[in-house]
Design an enzyme around this catalytic site. Structure first.
Site, PDB file in Angstrom:
ATOM      1  N   SER A   1       0.829  -1.197   0.000  1.00 43.48           N
ATOM      2  CA  SER A   1       0.000   0.000   0.000  1.00 43.48           C
ATOM      3  C   SER A   1       0.865   1.250   0.000  1.00 43.48           C
ATOM      4  O   SER A   1       1.901   1.302   0.663  1.00 43.48           O
ATOM      5  CB  SER A   1      -0.886   0.002   1.246  1.00 43.48           C
ATOM      6  OG  SER A   1      -1.513   1.253   1.401  1.00 43.48           O
TER       7      SER A   1
ATOM      8  N   TYR B   1       1.844   1.501  10.794  1.00 38.46           N
ATOM      9  CA  TYR B   1       1.790   0.810   9.508  1.00 38.46           C
ATOM     10  C   TYR B   1       2.897   1.330   8.616  1.00 38.46           C
ATOM     11  O   TYR B   1       3.584   0.617   7.942  1.00 38.46           O
ATOM     12  CB  TYR B   1       0.424   0.999   8.859  1.00 38.46           C
ATOM     13  CG  TYR B   1       0.275   0.299   7.537  1.00 38.46           C
ATOM     14  CD1 TYR B   1       0.090  -1.078   7.482  1.00 38.46           C
ATOM     15  CD2 TYR B   1       0.307   0.992   6.346  1.00 38.46           C
ATOM     16  CE1 TYR B   1      -0.060  -1.720   6.259  1.00 38.46           C
ATOM     17  CE2 TYR B   1       0.165   0.353   5.124  1.00 38.46           C
ATOM     18  CZ  TYR B   1      -0.019  -1.008   5.098  1.00 38.46           C
ATOM     19  OH  TYR B   1      -0.160  -1.638   3.885  1.00 38.46           O
TER      20      TYR B   1
END
Length: 187
Positions: free
Chosen positions: A174, A187
């Site tokens: 991502s 993240y």
């Protein structure tokens, strides 16, 4: 230094112009796509989201599918949708944070189904919380699934691909991993 900057700018503009010309040509002369008919495609994290969408696209292209997910209900729903499109589908409930589970299921796939020719490492987890509120075990889980899980699945299937001199490995990531996003810092 000014000449160096000028050359870099010139190189950038030349590259940009080339890219635009190439894209323009490809509008009228499309690249022939590889046939995926009959390829044995293993997709991790296939129970929902990007994994489900990826499985459906491979099903439309008549690939044979092996779908992994930690969520039994989700992976079975994906399998049912793919079967409606005519795909042959096998499902496995796999926790991609557990190396031994990945290796043992990979051995079962190789023994019972055959050599995986396309591996799509898609499984991933995220914890949406500010950095100091994110628990240590949540950070560890993100690393186990999002990084180590991809390593273990690749190690499980790459040797056969190398021996066969055939195969593809796709690792889904991502853009959120490249930028600081509120409530996704870990993240």
């Amino acid at each position: 230094k000014k000449m160096n900057l000028f050359l870099e700018l010139l190189l950038f503009l030349a590259t940009l112009l080339y890219s635009y010309l190439e894209a323009f040509v490809k509008l009228f002369v499309p690249v022939r796509r590889k046939s995926l008919r009959g390829e044995l495609v293993l997709i991790t994290g296939a129970g929902h989201g990007v994994g489900r969408a990826t499985a459906l696209e491979f099903a439309k292209r008549q690939s044979r599918l092996v779908l992994w997910d930690i969520n039994k209900h989700g992976v079975e729903e994906t399998a049912a949708e793919c079967q409606k499109l005519g795909a042959t589908v096998q499902t496995f409930v796999v926790d991609c944070s557990k190396r031994d589970e990945i290796y043992s299921t990979a051995d079962k796939v190789k023994k019972d189904i055959g050599d995986v020719t396309i591996l799509v490492n898609n499984a991933g987890v995220i914890t949406a919380a500010d950095f100091l509120s994110t628990q240590d075990h949540q950070i560890e889980r993100m690393f186990e699934v999002n990084i180590l899980g991809h390593m273990w699945t690749t190690r499980a299937f790459l040797p056969v691909m190398m021996n066969n001199n055939y195969g593809h490995i796709v690792t889904v990531a991502s853009a959120a991993g490249h930028f600081v996003t509120p409530f996704m810092v870990a993240y």
